[in-house]
Design a protein around this motif. Structure first.
Motif, PDB file in Angstrom:
ATOM      1  N   ASN A   3       0.793  -1.084  -0.083  1.00 37.26           N
ATOM      2  CA  ASN A   3      -0.022  -0.121  -0.166  1.00 37.26           C
ATOM      3  C   ASN A   3       0.801   1.318  -0.056  1.00 37.26           C
ATOM      4  O   ASN A   3       1.794   1.327   0.980  1.00 37.26           O
ATOM      5  N   PRO A   4       0.607   2.240  -1.021  1.00 35.28           N
ATOM      6  CA  PRO A   4       1.557   3.173  -0.940  1.00 35.28           C
ATOM      7  C   PRO A   4       1.081   4.465   0.137  1.00 35.28           C
ATOM      8  O   PRO A   4       1.832   5.570   0.243  1.00 35.28           O
ATOM      9  N   ILE A   5       0.147   4.329   0.746  1.00 33.98           N
ATOM     10  CA  ILE A   5      -0.366   5.200   1.734  1.00 33.98           C
ATOM     11  C   ILE A   5       0.297   4.875   3.059  1.00 33.98           C
ATOM     12  O   ILE A   5      -0.008   3.685   3.489  1.00 33.98           O
ATOM     13  N   PRO A   6       1.081   5.870   3.737  1.00 36.30           N
ATOM     14  CA  PRO A   6       1.548   5.318   4.851  1.00 36.30           C
ATOM     15  C   PRO A   6       0.415   5.312   6.045  1.00 36.30           C
ATOM     16  O   PRO A   6      -0.518   5.594   6.041  1.00 36.30           O
ATOM     17  N   THR A   7       1.066   4.597   7.183  1.00 35.48           N
ATOM     18  CA  THR A   7       0.066   4.266   8.354  1.00 35.48           C
ATOM     19  C   THR A   7       0.378   5.142   9.466  1.00 35.48           C
ATOM     20  O   THR A   7       1.401   5.912   9.355  1.00 35.48           O
ATOM     21  N   SER A   8      -0.455   5.190  10.301  1.00 38.16           N
ATOM     22  CA  SER A   8      -0.432   6.057  11.723  1.00 38.16           C
ATOM     23  C   SER A   8       0.973   5.846  12.266  1.00 38.16           C
ATOM     24  O   SER A   8       1.425   6.360  12.966  1.00 38.16           O
ATOM     25  N   LYS A   9       1.467   4.522  12.399  1.00 39.90           N
ATOM     26  CA  LYS A   9       2.512   3.923  13.127  1.00 39.90           C
ATOM     27  C   LYS A   9       3.795   4.665  12.217  1.00 39.90           C
ATOM     28  O   LYS A   9       4.645   4.919  13.005  1.00 39.90           O
ATOM     29  N   ASP A  10       3.707   4.984  11.203  1.00 37.58           N
ATOM     30  CA  ASP A  10       4.878   5.596  10.350  1.00 37.58           C
ATOM     31  C   ASP A  10       5.086   7.002  10.805  1.00 37.58           C
ATOM     32  O   ASP A  10       6.071   7.533  11.219  1.00 37.58           O
ATOM     33  N   VAL A  11       3.748   7.610  11.091  1.00 32.89           N
ATOM     34  CA  VAL A  11       3.830   9.040  11.628  1.00 32.89           C
ATOM     35  C   VAL A  11       4.328   9.219  13.032  1.00 32.89           C
ATOM     36  O   VAL A  11       5.189   9.967  13.461  1.00 32.89           O
TER      37      VAL A  11
END
Length: 77
Positions: A3-11
């Motif tokens: 998935n190209p959309i990052p997740t809340s964990k990335d932020v």
């Protein structure tokens, strides 16, 4: 395909790294993510945990950078 959309964990990981680099004592466990993607590509997340922190100017600078890098995220918590 990933998935190209990052997740809340990335932020959370990005902000925790930046807050540590600035010598701030705050570490995030999660962020607040809206249940939809914003059609204008504005950030669909916020960090209420830092709302009352006295270092507002520094924190806002880091939040601006994070919102630029991760405008839209999926909630992964």
């Amino acid at each position: 395909m990933t998935n190209p959309i990052p997740t809340s964990k990335d932020v959370v990981a990005f902000l925790n790294e930046r807050l540590a680099a600035r010598g701030l004592p705050y570490r995030l466990e999660h962020i607040a993510v809206l249940p939809y993607m914003n059609p204008m590509w504005l950030a669909n997340w916020d960090v209420p945990q830092l709302a009352d922190a006295p270092e507002r100017e520094v924190i806002e600078e880091e939040l601006r950078e994070a919102r630029w890098r991760f405008p839209q995220v999926y909630d992964e918590y």
